[in-house]
Motif scaffolding. Sequence first.
Motif, PDB file in Angstrom:
ATOM      1  N   ALA A  42     -61.219   0.996 -34.284  1.00 42.12           N
ATOM      2  CA  ALA A  42     -61.160   0.198 -33.057  1.00 42.12           C
ATOM      3  C   ALA A  42     -59.720  -0.052 -32.628  1.00 42.12           C
ATOM      4  O   ALA A  42     -59.383   0.048 -31.438  1.00 42.12           O
ATOM      5  N   TRP A  67     -58.196   3.381 -31.486  1.00 41.76           N
ATOM      6  CA  TRP A  67     -58.801   3.803 -30.213  1.00 41.76           C
ATOM      7  C   TRP A  67     -58.258   2.966 -29.066  1.00 41.76           C
ATOM      8  O   TRP A  67     -57.906   3.487 -28.005  1.00 41.76           O
ATOM      9  N   SER A  68     -58.174   1.664 -29.253  1.00 40.64           N
ATOM     10  CA  SER A  68     -57.729   0.766 -28.193  1.00 40.64           C
ATOM     11  C   SER A  68     -56.258   0.947 -27.858  1.00 40.64           C
ATOM     12  O   SER A  68     -55.853   0.800 -26.700  1.00 40.64           O
ATOM     13  N   SER A  69     -55.450   1.247 -28.862  1.00 39.73           N
ATOM     14  CA  SER A  69     -54.008   1.403 -28.629  1.00 39.73           C
ATOM     15  C   SER A  69     -53.672   2.674 -27.875  1.00 39.73           C
ATOM     16  O   SER A  69     -52.558   2.808 -27.340  1.00 39.73           O
ATOM     17  N   ALA A  85     -58.670   0.639 -20.391  1.00 33.98           N
ATOM     18  CA  ALA A  85     -59.316   0.336 -21.672  1.00 33.98           C
ATOM     19  C   ALA A  85     -60.624  -0.426 -21.465  1.00 33.98           C
ATOM     20  O   ALA A  85     -61.621  -0.167 -22.150  1.00 33.98           O
ATOM     21  N   SER A 142     -64.287   0.962 -22.510  1.00 36.48           N
ATOM     22  CA  SER A 142     -65.003   0.230 -23.556  1.00 36.48           C
ATOM     23  C   SER A 142     -66.465  -0.006 -23.213  1.00 36.48           C
ATOM     24  O   SER A 142     -67.238  -0.430 -24.076  1.00 36.48           O
ATOM     25  N   PRO A 144     -54.117   7.945 -32.471  1.00 40.41           N
ATOM     26  CA  PRO A 144     -55.376   8.023 -31.717  1.00 40.41           C
ATOM     27  C   PRO A 144     -55.926   9.446 -31.639  1.00 40.41           C
ATOM     28  O   PRO A 144     -57.137   9.649 -31.638  1.00 40.41           O
ATOM     29  N   TRP A 204     -63.573   8.203 -37.041  1.00 41.97           N
ATOM     30  CA  TRP A 204     -64.845   8.007 -36.347  1.00 41.97           C
ATOM     31  C   TRP A 204     -65.927   8.937 -36.888  1.00 41.97           C
ATOM     32  O   TRP A 204     -67.045   8.516 -37.171  1.00 41.97           O
ATOM     33  N   HIS A 225     -67.369  -0.973 -31.456  1.00 42.96           N
ATOM     34  CA  HIS A 225     -66.857  -0.821 -30.099  1.00 42.96           C
ATOM     35  C   HIS A 225     -66.744  -2.159 -29.375  1.00 42.96           C
ATOM     36  O   HIS A 225     -66.024  -2.251 -28.370  1.00 42.96           O
ATOM     37  N   ASN A 243     -63.210  -3.231 -28.810  1.00 45.36           N
ATOM     38  CA  ASN A 243     -62.295  -2.449 -27.980  1.00 45.36           C
ATOM     39  C   ASN A 243     -61.791  -3.173 -26.731  1.00 45.36           C
ATOM     40  O   ASN A 243     -60.605  -3.038 -26.390  1.00 45.36           O
ATOM     41  N   LEU A 257     -59.035  -5.615 -27.997  1.00 49.73           N
ATOM     42  CA  LEU A 257     -57.868  -4.939 -28.553  1.00 49.73           C
ATOM     43  C   LEU A 257     -57.118  -4.141 -27.496  1.00 49.73           C
ATOM     44  O   LEU A 257     -55.888  -4.079 -27.502  1.00 49.73           O
ATOM     45  N   GLY A 258     -57.849  -3.504 -26.573  1.00 48.53           N
ATOM     46  CA  GLY A 258     -57.197  -2.732 -25.515  1.00 48.53           C
ATOM     47  C   GLY A 258     -56.355  -3.613 -24.613  1.00 48.53           C
ATOM     48  O   GLY A 258     -55.202  -3.279 -24.286  1.00 48.53           O
TER      49      GLY A 258
END
Length: 287
Positions: free
Chosen positions: A13, A16-18, A96, A100, A220, A228, A244, A247, A250-251
Amino acid sequence: MDIKAIFMGLAFALMWSSAFTSARVIVEYAPPLSALALRFLISGLIGVGIAWALGQSARLSRRQWTGVLVFGLCQNALYLGLNFVAMQTVSASLAAIIASTMPLLVALAGWLAFGTKVRPMGIAGLIAGVAGVALIMGARLQGGADLYGILLCVIAVFSLTIATMAVLGASSGGNVLMIVGLQMLVGSAILWAPALAFETLEVTWNWQLGVAFVYTTLVPGLAATLVWFLLVGRIGAVKASTFHFLNPFLGVATAAILLGEAIGVLDVVGVAIIAGGILAVQLSKQV
């Protein structure tokens, strides 16, 4: 779900978000499709090379090859390609947030297209997710967000939905790292055509671009995808998708901390509603 799976989910997570923050930096200094095609080429070659060194084979089943091609096209070329182009005019946090919503779209597609039974909790989660997105979109559009860029992000998340529904076909049967590398090479091959046709290779070389490119290629790009696939193989797609719900938070947080993007009250409320909707949808599948 064991401790290792929890740590894998949290790591995925965060990685992915970064990706949206590092992508926003990259497209500020380099043409988006060319940068992404090069990223996938490097990540793919590294992944395939490591897989071969570990004794993994490129002799995949027909189901695996289908998954690799669909994943390479829908996630790498379409989803990420459209997002990279969109983030020339759209903030990393908004991109993001839109991306998400993928778990909500997967549940909705399963319900409408395949007749998958959705429990009341899941329906409530879908409604909440739509409400959260509408709240954020209304506020951002009133604030002058680029409508064309938003449209590209929306098309991208639908492509990601298709890619997600193809994951099981690509991840079953072993050779996980080889599959990850191959689907990246597929994405790279597809992206080079529009990159060479429509972009001018003008790059502003600086340390910010270098750090962002290396990070997005290895973390990423390669690590998150591998984690994943391993997570899905360990606990299944339904339980893995529960992560998820982190996300949106975090995004937005990553973009605010590293890029200084402004976050409004309606953004915070909308993100919380979307995250709650995603969590409700995923938990309803486990009842």
